[in-house]
Design an enzyme around this catalytic site. Structure first.
Site, PDB file in Angstrom:
ATOM      1  N   GLY A 128      48.447  39.659  41.257  1.00 15.47           N
ATOM      2  CA  GLY A 128      47.833  38.350  41.112  1.00 15.47           C
ATOM      3  C   GLY A 128      48.446  37.547  39.980  1.00 15.47           C
ATOM      4  N   PRO A 129      49.755  37.270  40.067  1.00 19.49           N
ATOM      5  CA  PRO A 129      50.394  36.479  38.997  1.00 19.49           C
ATOM      6  C   PRO A 129      50.136  34.979  39.173  1.00 19.49           C
ATOM      7  CG  PRO A 129      52.043  37.144  40.597  1.00 19.49           C
ATOM      8  CD  PRO A 129      50.734  37.716  41.076  1.00 19.49           C
ATOM      9  N   GLY A 130      48.853  34.595  38.994  1.00 17.63           N
ATOM     10  CA  GLY A 130      48.476  33.187  39.026  1.00 17.63           C
ATOM     11  C   GLY A 130      48.548  32.619  37.620  1.00 17.63           C
ATOM     12  N   ALA A 131      47.579  31.771  37.257  1.00 12.86           N
ATOM     13  CA  ALA A 131      47.626  31.084  35.960  1.00 12.86           C
ATOM     14  C   ALA A 131      47.714  32.090  34.809  1.00 12.86           C
ATOM     15  CB  ALA A 131      46.390  30.207  35.812  1.00 12.86           C
TER      16      ALA A 131
ATOM     17  N   GLY B 136      47.778  35.698  35.072  1.00  9.29           N
ATOM     18  CA  GLY B 136      48.668  36.830  35.348  1.00  9.29           C
ATOM     19  C   GLY B 136      50.138  36.428  35.303  1.00  9.29           C
TER      20      GLY B 136
ATOM     21  N   ASN C 135      37.569  37.754  33.910  1.00 11.98           N
ATOM     22  CA  ASN C 135      36.370  37.346  33.195  1.00 11.98           C
ATOM     23  C   ASN C 135      35.193  38.236  33.573  1.00 11.98           C
ATOM     24  OD1 ASN C 135      36.995  35.362  31.362  1.00 11.98           O
ATOM     25  ND2 ASN C 135      36.962  33.716  32.879  1.00 11.98           N
TER      26      ASN C 135
ATOM     27  N   ALA D  22      45.269  28.802  30.585  1.00 11.66           N
ATOM     28  CA  ALA D  22      46.514  28.611  31.338  1.00 11.66           C
ATOM     29  C   ALA D  22      46.163  28.002  32.685  1.00 11.66           C
ATOM     30  CB  ALA D  22      47.220  29.949  31.534  1.00 11.66           C
TER      31      ALA D  22
ATOM     32  N   LYS E 123      32.132  36.156  25.242  1.00 14.01           N
ATOM     33  CA  LYS E 123      32.861  35.254  26.150  1.00 14.01           C
ATOM     34  C   LYS E 123      31.961  34.844  27.316  1.00 14.01           C
ATOM     35  CE  LYS E 123      37.018  33.734  27.978  1.00 14.01           C
ATOM     36  NZ  LYS E 123      37.895  34.064  29.081  1.00 14.01           N
TER      37      LYS E 123
ATOM     38  N   ASN F 104      31.105  31.328  29.149  1.00 13.93           N
ATOM     39  CA  ASN F 104      31.417  31.141  30.567  1.00 13.93           C
ATOM     40  C   ASN F 104      30.186  30.830  31.411  1.00 13.93           C
ATOM     41  OD1 ASN F 104      34.160  31.442  30.327  1.00 13.93           O
ATOM     42  ND2 ASN F 104      34.206  33.588  30.885  1.00 13.93           N
TER      43      ASN F 104
HETATM   44  N1  LIG Z   1      43.401  30.715  33.878  1.00 14.98           N
HETATM   45  C1  LIG Z   1      42.840  30.916  32.677  1.00 14.98           C
HETATM   46  O1  LIG Z   1      43.010  30.091  31.780  1.00 14.98           O
HETATM   47  C2  LIG Z   1      42.000  32.142  32.402  1.00 14.98           C
HETATM   48  C3  LIG Z   1      41.662  32.415  31.063  1.00 14.98           C
HETATM   49  C4  LIG Z   1      40.900  33.537  30.782  1.00 14.98           C
HETATM   50  C5  LIG Z   1      40.455  34.351  31.820  1.00 14.98           C
HETATM   51  N2  LIG Z   1      40.781  34.046  33.109  1.00 14.98           N
HETATM   52  C6  LIG Z   1      40.330  34.962  34.165  1.00 14.98           C
HETATM   53  O2  LIG Z   1      41.492  35.604  34.692  1.00 14.98           O
HETATM   54  C7  LIG Z   1      41.310  35.902  36.087  1.00 14.98           C
HETATM   55  C8  LIG Z   1      42.438  35.230  36.871  1.00 14.98           C
HETATM   56  O3  LIG Z   1      42.270  33.817  36.760  1.00 14.98           O
HETATM   57  P1  LIG Z   1      43.441  32.790  37.079  1.00 14.98           P
HETATM   58  O4  LIG Z   1      42.991  31.482  36.554  1.00 14.98           O
HETATM   59  O5  LIG Z   1      44.734  33.320  36.634  1.00 14.98           O
HETATM   60  O6  LIG Z   1      43.383  32.769  38.675  1.00 14.98           O
HETATM   61  P2  LIG Z   1      44.474  32.189  39.689  1.00 14.98           P
HETATM   62  O7  LIG Z   1      45.359  31.196  39.041  1.00 14.98           O
HETATM   63  O8  LIG Z   1      43.703  31.791  40.917  1.00 14.98           O
HETATM   64  O9  LIG Z   1      45.377  33.461  40.013  1.00 14.98           O
HETATM   65  C9  LIG Z   1      44.914  34.522  40.781  1.00 14.98           C
HETATM   66  C10 LIG Z   1      46.085  35.038  41.564  1.00 14.98           C
HETATM   67  O10 LIG Z   1      45.657  36.185  42.317  1.00 14.98           O
HETATM   68  C11 LIG Z   1      46.353  36.137  43.536  1.00 14.98           C
HETATM   69  N3  LIG Z   1      45.731  37.037  44.497  1.00 14.98           N
HETATM   70  C12 LIG Z   1      44.492  37.009  45.033  1.00 14.98           C
HETATM   71  N4  LIG Z   1      44.319  38.030  45.895  1.00 14.98           N
HETATM   72  C13 LIG Z   1      45.479  38.726  45.893  1.00 14.98           C
HETATM   73  C14 LIG Z   1      45.939  39.879  46.564  1.00 14.98           C
HETATM   74  N5  LIG Z   1      45.147  40.535  47.429  1.00 14.98           N
HETATM   75  N6  LIG Z   1      47.182  40.315  46.348  1.00 14.98           N
HETATM   76  C15 LIG Z   1      48.012  39.665  45.472  1.00 14.98           C
HETATM   77  N7  LIG Z   1      47.645  38.568  44.786  1.00 14.98           N
HETATM   78  C16 LIG Z   1      46.384  38.106  45.001  1.00 14.98           C
HETATM   79  C17 LIG Z   1      46.305  34.684  43.917  1.00 14.98           C
HETATM   80  O11 LIG Z   1      47.243  34.413  44.943  1.00 14.98           O
HETATM   81  P3  LIG Z   1      47.552  32.930  45.542  1.00 14.98           P
HETATM   82  O12 LIG Z   1      48.779  32.519  44.798  1.00 14.98           O
HETATM   83  O13 LIG Z   1      47.763  33.159  46.992  1.00 14.98           O
HETATM   84  O14 LIG Z   1      46.351  32.090  45.216  1.00 14.98           O
HETATM   85  C18 LIG Z   1      46.660  34.043  42.569  1.00 14.98           C
HETATM   86  O15 LIG Z   1      48.062  33.981  42.393  1.00 14.98           O
HETATM   87  C19 LIG Z   1      39.918  35.380  36.438  1.00 14.98           C
HETATM   88  O16 LIG Z   1      38.954  36.399  36.317  1.00 14.98           O
HETATM   89  C20 LIG Z   1      39.667  34.312  35.372  1.00 14.98           C
HETATM   90  O17 LIG Z   1      38.304  34.061  35.147  1.00 14.98           O
HETATM   91  C21 LIG Z   1      41.548  32.979  33.428  1.00 14.98           C
END
Ligand SMILES: NC(=O)c1ccc[n+]([C@@H]2O[C@H](COP(=O)([O-])OP(=O)(O)OC[C@H]3O[C@@H](n4cnc5c(N)ncnc54)[C@H](OP(=O)(O)O)[C@@H]3O)[C@@H](O)[C@H]2O)c1
Length: 294
Positions: free
Chosen positions: A8-11, A13, A98, A124, A175, A179
């Site tokens: 899950g290398p989104g925001a 990762g 989270n 991010a 946290k 949240n």
């Molecule tokens: N972003 C922040 O600033 C932040 C800060 C602190 C904590 N968090 C926490 O960190 C966690 C991730 O948040 P995020 O904002 O990074 O989410 P995000 O940007 O939506 O990234 C999640 C990633 O997971 C991928 N994914 C979902 N199911 C999958 C699977 N079965 N196999 C492979 N990849 C898969 C998604 O793919 P797709 O590319 O297809 O969507 C997406 O790339 C959450 O719990 C969030 O609350 C986030």
């Protein structure tokens, strides 16, 4: 040298993956749902680029030293094939999400001893697949112990503050206090500050007060002052200041409602602590869906 798979290398990762890839001793694999070619991350200290191995199927990966799970909490059930392929006898799995239920969420998928719960405060966002902006260097905390120390060691080359702490439970609940209040702007689809009223203030205070009561019953040390600190932050939130649940609702995606508010209701029931405000927002947002879909 460590082999590390990031699921899950989104925001978040993707940002962490780019930082880990700056250490030439790490062998990085990204386990993706939506494929892309490379990582490009704007950070507070400059742009990071990396071209790690990218896997789109669990058939293409094998056991690694470390798995870092960085999907949204609601995507965890879809991770079973990845975990079956990536987790071997020596693998540790850091859950970078989270909430406060990192271990419980994976109880049916992994032995508890291999799970390293991680809380991040690293704002991010994702511009496109593989392209992120990291707004602040921020921090990650994991529990003390051998697993925690080994996780911290993965990041010694990088300026993000990654540390192992004695009382991880308190950090996670602190946290969550922040949240859980995000449910109000997610309901309003506006920042709370510009529409502040006595009723909104009561709702924010109610959400956080209930979180404090349940968190204390779960063993967290939470000062009363955290309630007013969150209320004050919500009162001052400028227009446009969202949160990830708000962004998910806006985009018509699932929301981390259970991990952020449902958990307070469920654990409140376990301890016989009333949580009417969190129950109300869970009921309203469960039925609400995207504001754009009738
Ligand atoms: N972003 C922040 O600033 C932040 C800060 C602190 C904590 N968090 C926490 O960190 C966690 C991730 O948040 P995020 O904002 O990074 O989410 P995000 O940007 O939506 O990234 C999640 C990633 O997971 C991928 N994914 C979902 N199911 C999958 C699977 N079965 N196999 C492979 N990849 C898969 C998604 O793919 P797709 O590319 O297809 O969507 C997406 O790339 C959450 O719990 C969030 O609350 C986030």
């Amino acid at each position: 040298m460590a082999s590390i798979a990031i699921i899950g290398p989104g925001a978040l990762g993707g940002t962490i993956a780019a930082w880990l890839a700056q250490n030439p001793g790490h062998d990085i694999t990204l386990c993706v749902r939506t494929p892309f070619q490379s990582l490009r991350v704007q950070t507070p200290v400059g742009e990071l680029t990396a071209i790690p191995a990218i896997a789109t199927s669990a058939n293409a990966v094998q056991a690694v030293d470390w798995v870092i799970v960085a999907t949204k909490t609601y995507d965890v059930p879809s991770l079973e094939p990845w975990l079956q392929a990536l987790v071997g006898a020596q693998t540790r799995v850091a859950v970078l999400q989270n909430g406060v239920e990192h271990v419980a969420r994976f109880a049916s998928l992994l032995p508890e001893a291999v799970i390293v719960p991680a809380i991040a405060d690293i704002p991010a966002s994702r511009l496109a697949p593989g392209e992120m902006v990291q707004q602040r260097l921020g921090w990650i905390v994991v529990p003390e112990g051998q697993n925690g120390a080994d996780f911290v060691a993965l990041f010694t080359h990088c300026p993000v503050d990654v540390s192992a702490v004695r009382d991880w439970t308190t950090r996670a609940w602190r946290k969550l206090c922040l949240n859980c209040a995000g449910a109000v702007s997610t309901l309003l689809m506006r920042s709370t500050g510009p529409v502040w009223s006595a009723e909104i203030e009561a709702m924010v205070r109610g959400l956080v007060t209930e979180c404090v009561h349940v968190g204390r019953a779960e063993g967290a040390y939470l000062d009363d002052a955290i309630v007013e600190a969150v209320v004050e932050g919500a009162r001052k939130a400028p227009e446009g200041a969202g949160n990830s649940m708000y962004a998910d609702r806006l985009a018509g995606r699932s929301m981390e409602l259970d991990a952020r508010n449902g958990v307070i209701v469920r654990l409140g029931q376990k301890h016989a602590i009333p949580t009417p405000t969190n129950a109300l927002v869970v009921a309203l947002l469960s039925g609400a869906g995207s504001p754009w879909i009738s």
